[in-house]
Enzyme design. Structure first.
Site, PDB file in Angstrom:
ATOM      1  N   HIS A 242       0.807  -1.172  -0.072  1.00 16.93           N
ATOM      2  CA  HIS A 242      -0.015   0.009   0.035  1.00 16.93           C
ATOM      3  C   HIS A 242       0.888   1.200   0.071  1.00 16.93           C
ATOM      4  O   HIS A 242       0.587   2.364  -0.392  1.00 16.93           O
ATOM      5  CB  HIS A 242      -0.821   0.007   0.961  1.00 16.93           C
ATOM      6  N   ASP A 314      -4.326  -5.533  -8.398  1.00 11.02           N
ATOM      7  CA  ASP A 314      -4.732  -4.752  -7.245  1.00 11.02           C
ATOM      8  C   ASP A 314      -4.764  -3.311  -7.428  1.00 11.02           C
ATOM      9  O   ASP A 314      -4.484  -2.884  -8.786  1.00 11.02           O
ATOM     10  CB  ASP A 314      -3.519  -5.151  -6.178  1.00 11.02           C
TER      11      ASP A 314
END
Length: 412
Positions: A242, A314
């Site tokens: 992230h 993702d």
């Protein structure tokens, strides 16, 4: 929470969608990787059968938009986001934690998304991350949260994993979702791995296989599309993708014998969709992380593991990608690599990404035959699961909570 969603004309739209998608019922798994760019595309709702000229049915813009799986920014749908759905005709919408405040608000938001797509003949993927444990989007004051996957894995009870998968599917269905980005099939074999941690069923391929695959199959049985993640494995990292790009220095043999095992089993057992990891595996591809790597997506996942379902990236807004590549460049690279859909929760980049993808197709960087194959996969999956913008919510919330409580009691 017994109620039926209706909207003017939705029944006719659903019928039109079936007509559209029936045109791609051919077995895409047996289609040549070098399929002709003149492969048939679905009819538009206002076209007559027998009058089609293959490549004239969908515009390039419509094809590219189907590959985009967008997020939204707030608790309600903005006018711009409504337009992305109704006019741009994106392929899917995912809701994140930032989009959820309460059960009534979430239900209203999902309803508004469905309504925005009501006049389009192709239904949306409506996705959410509902894994249980710390990754749960459904408000737990409406439906109880389920235990983290590790707690299920520790029981080594495949029937309990199957029950958990079924309940996860029932939870998301109760709010109108048709896709769940779960289960996690990563094997957490790095004690410093905080981003996966208890989201994994365990530390060995056997445990993740024995618990993760029954959970996946149970979600499928409830007519919700599971997206297993994060290929080729996010369990041996200490960096959170992230925020930055993890690097995993494992040999091909180590990956084959360990990280890939649950994914290979999932493919053998008919998984519908796989999410790629934003991780660099230098032994496989020294330049690009898995999400952008043709070696990994096409060479390994498609050809070596023989997977012909949906590949979804993702989120392109994650630091591993956004800090190292331009979002538009990454989107083009991912489709070139063999992904079917780009997850894009930063919708400020929507027009740039769409334009870049269209340019890449026009310039031949992305073969139109490859784009057509991705569209067929997307539409075939929507047809297989009979997706529609109408749904009947027959969830018995009290019974659902009772069964979830039973799961908690079983792991005590």
């Amino acid at each position: 929470m017994k109620r039926t969603l209706t909207a003017i004309g939705l029944t006719l739209i659903a019928v039109s969608a079936v007509i559209l998608i029936m045109n791609i019922r051919g077995d895409t798994q047996n289609e040549s990787k070098d399929a002709s760019p003149h492969s048939q595309m679905p009819l538009r709702a206002n076209e007559k059968k027998g009058t089609r000229s293959p490549l004239l049915q969908w515009s390039m813009e419509e094809k590219v938009s189907q590959t985009l799986y967008i997020g939204i920014q707030g608790l309600t749908l903005s006018n711009q986001e409504k337009e992305m759905i109704s006019q741009e005709k994106v392929g899917g919408v995912i809701l994140l934690g930032r989009n959820v405040e309460s059960a009534p608000q979430l239900q209203n938001l999902v309803d508004s998304i469905r309504q925005a797509n009501a006049n389009n003949p192709i239904p949306l993927f409506l996705g959410v991350d509902e894994e249980g444990g710390r990754v749960s989007r459904i408000p737990d004051n409406a439906i109880m949260n389920l235990p983290a996957s590790k707690k299920i894995g520790d029981t080594m009870d495949a029937e309990l994993a199957q029950k958990t998968g079924r309940l996860l599917a029932e939870k998301v269905k109760a709010f109108g979702f048709n896709m769940n980005f779960a289960p996690v099939l990563d094997i957490v074999n790095n004690p410093n791995n905080q981003v996966i941690g208890d989201r994994s069923f365990g530390e060995t391929p056997e445990r993740v296989n024995n618990l993760g695959i029954p959970a996946m199959q149970a979600i499928q049985a409830e007519r919700v599309i599971p997206v297993v993640k994060h290929f080729p494995g996010h369990g041996n990292t200490s960096v959170d993708s992230h925020y930055d790009l993890p690097v995993v220095d494992q040999s091909i043999e180590e990956l084959q014998d360990f990280e890939w095992v649950p994914f290979e089993t999932a493919v053998e057992q008919g998984t519908d969709a796989i999410m790629t990891a934003h991780i660099l595996f230098p032994e496989l591809d020294q330049k690009y992380p898995a999400t952008l790597s043709k070696t990994i997506i096409t060479g390994i996942l498609r050809e070596q593991l023989d997977f012909n379902g949906l590949v979804i990236t993702d989120d392109m807004a994650m630091g591993a990608i956004s800090n190292n590549y331009g979002t538009s460049e990454a989107a083009v690279l991912s489709i070139q690599a063999g992904a079917d859909m780009v997850l894009l929760t930063d919708t400020s980049q929507f027009e740039n990404v769409k334009d870049s993808l269209m340019k890449a197709v026009r310039d031949g960087q992305i073969p139109e035959s490859q784009l057509n194959t991705s569209i067929k996969r997307i539409l075939q999956k929507k047809e297989n699961y009979k997706l529609s913008e109408t749904y009947e919510d027959t969830a018995d919330i009290s019974q659902l909570n009772k069964q979830i409580e039973e799961v908690w009691n079983q792991i005590q």
